[in-house]
Scaffold this motif. Sequence first.
Motif, PDB file in Angstrom:
ATOM      1  N   LEU A   1      30.336  87.382  62.679  1.00  0.00           N
ATOM      2  CA  LEU A   1      31.365  86.899  61.754  1.00  0.00           C
ATOM      3  C   LEU A   1      32.118  88.101  61.190  1.00  0.00           C
ATOM      4  O   LEU A   1      31.594  88.856  60.371  1.00  0.00           O
ATOM      5  N   THR A   2      33.358  88.268  61.631  1.00  0.00           N
ATOM      6  CA  THR A   2      34.211  89.335  61.112  1.00  0.00           C
ATOM      7  C   THR A   2      35.121  88.739  60.042  1.00  0.00           C
ATOM      8  O   THR A   2      35.836  87.779  60.311  1.00  0.00           O
ATOM      9  N   TYR A   3      35.051  89.300  58.831  1.00  0.00           N
ATOM     10  CA  TYR A   3      35.836  88.718  57.745  1.00  0.00           C
ATOM     11  C   TYR A   3      36.552  89.817  56.970  1.00  0.00           C
ATOM     12  O   TYR A   3      36.032  90.883  56.732  1.00  0.00           O
ATOM     13  N   ALA A   4      37.800  89.490  56.579  1.00  0.00           N
ATOM     14  CA  ALA A   4      38.705  90.506  56.044  1.00  0.00           C
ATOM     15  C   ALA A   4      38.869  90.416  54.532  1.00  0.00           C
ATOM     16  O   ALA A   4      38.701  89.359  53.919  1.00  0.00           O
ATOM     17  N   MET A   5      39.227  91.552  53.959  1.00  0.00           N
ATOM     18  CA  MET A   5      39.486  91.703  52.524  1.00  0.00           C
ATOM     19  C   MET A   5      40.282  92.991  52.338  1.00  0.00           C
ATOM     20  O   MET A   5      40.387  93.797  53.275  1.00  0.00           O
ATOM     21  N   SER A   6      40.825  93.195  51.146  1.00  0.00           N
ATOM     22  CA  SER A   6      41.610  94.420  50.935  1.00  0.00           C
ATOM     23  C   SER A   6      40.723  95.646  50.788  1.00  0.00           C
ATOM     24  O   SER A   6      41.133  96.764  51.099  1.00  0.00           O
ATOM     25  N   GLY A   7      39.519  95.459  50.251  1.00  0.00           N
ATOM     26  CA  GLY A   7      38.647  96.601  49.972  1.00  0.00           C
ATOM     27  C   GLY A   7      39.065  97.365  48.735  1.00  0.00           C
ATOM     28  O   GLY A   7      38.531  98.435  48.443  1.00  0.00           O
TER      29      GLY A   7
ATOM     30  N   TYR B   1      35.680  93.621  56.943  1.00  0.00           N
ATOM     31  CA  TYR B   1      36.786  94.416  57.499  1.00  0.00           C
ATOM     32  C   TYR B   1      37.841  94.610  56.423  1.00  0.00           C
ATOM     33  O   TYR B   1      38.285  93.647  55.801  1.00  0.00           O
ATOM     34  N   ALA B   2      38.237  95.841  56.180  1.00  0.00           N
ATOM     35  CA  ALA B   2      39.242  96.151  55.154  1.00  0.00           C
ATOM     36  C   ALA B   2      40.627  96.253  55.783  1.00  0.00           C
ATOM     37  O   ALA B   2      40.814  96.899  56.822  1.00  0.00           O
ATOM     38  N   THR B   3      41.597  95.613  55.127  1.00  0.00           N
ATOM     39  CA  THR B   3      42.973  95.654  55.608  1.00  0.00           C
ATOM     40  C   THR B   3      43.899  95.401  54.414  1.00  0.00           C
ATOM     41  O   THR B   3      43.497  94.719  53.475  1.00  0.00           O
ATOM     42  N   PRO B   4      45.117  95.963  54.404  1.00  0.00           N
ATOM     43  CA  PRO B   4      46.019  95.709  53.275  1.00  0.00           C
ATOM     44  C   PRO B   4      46.253  94.218  53.068  1.00  0.00           C
ATOM     45  O   PRO B   4      46.474  93.471  54.033  1.00  0.00           O
ATOM     46  N   PHE B   5      46.211  93.786  51.816  1.00  0.00           N
ATOM     47  CA  PHE B   5      46.320  92.363  51.512  1.00  0.00           C
ATOM     48  C   PHE B   5      47.675  91.800  51.929  1.00  0.00           C
ATOM     49  O   PHE B   5      47.782  90.616  52.279  1.00  0.00           O
ATOM     50  N   SER B   6      48.699  92.638  51.916  1.00  0.00           N
ATOM     51  CA  SER B   6      50.041  92.167  52.242  1.00  0.00           C
ATOM     52  C   SER B   6      50.145  91.635  53.667  1.00  0.00           C
ATOM     53  O   SER B   6      51.000  90.807  53.968  1.00  0.00           O
ATOM     54  N   GLY B   7      49.286  92.114  54.573  1.00  0.00           N
ATOM     55  CA  GLY B   7      49.336  91.656  55.968  1.00  0.00           C
ATOM     56  C   GLY B   7      48.087  90.935  56.405  1.00  0.00           C
ATOM     57  O   GLY B   7      47.854  90.749  57.610  1.00  0.00           O
TER      58      GLY B   7
END
Length: 261
Positions: free
Chosen positions: A36-42, A79-85
Amino acid sequence: MKRSLFSVLALLFMLSMILVGCGSAETGVLLEEGVLTYAMSGEYHPFNYKDENTGELAGFDVEIGEAIAEYHGWEPVPYATPFSGIVSGLNSGKYDAIIGSMGITPDRAKEVDFSDPYYLSGAQLFVPEGSDIESLEQMNDDHVIGVALGTSYEPVAREYTSQVSTYESDVTALRDLSVSENLDAVITDRLVGLIAIEETGFEIEMAGDLIYEEQMAIAVQKGNEELLDAINEALAEIRENGTYVNISDRYFGTDIGPQGE
């Protein structure tokens, strides 16, 4: 010749049916190899952030994702990624879900499917200590409001002023509010602001009541009902067995879930 042509056409038909079958099967696939790969801004402490000692993602959202994965026997990979995208990344298949304190809004619901809410909070106006601003209704074009880019707070701020400064994270905006004269106020999540005051000593304070309540939910790609059902099942179970409350208590000292107050 006719027989040969018929054979070729039959083979092409079978291949096309195989491809169609594969495509429809993948629509409902849960995960690759049980991960399970899950995203957030970090950058949304204490919900999701990078641990200073390990460099690994940590926080309430991270642990909720881990609990969901554990229930199903999946491997959790935050997984960290900018919230805008973050939504475009989900829809392009970079990750399976967004577990990143995303509020349910009508616009977002057009792009993703949301789980049952996994916590409640709300938008709050914060101002420097000693400010004469007591509520959002006092804001106008003479004031600058800071918000994190891509959040639901940005359109709210623009209803009151044309001067809106965007930041990569809520904490960055709150820090600027505390230490500079660039901003008159910041709109962010009430819990995030209160914890920032307690843990960092930012010289800011709440102004007025909640602007609106938010239901935070987990997002998956549109139409992935199998994964959505599995997430909702896990959320219900971790609330029932006490796992959710234990996680919430560690970070907030209370149950911030939909049934807690």
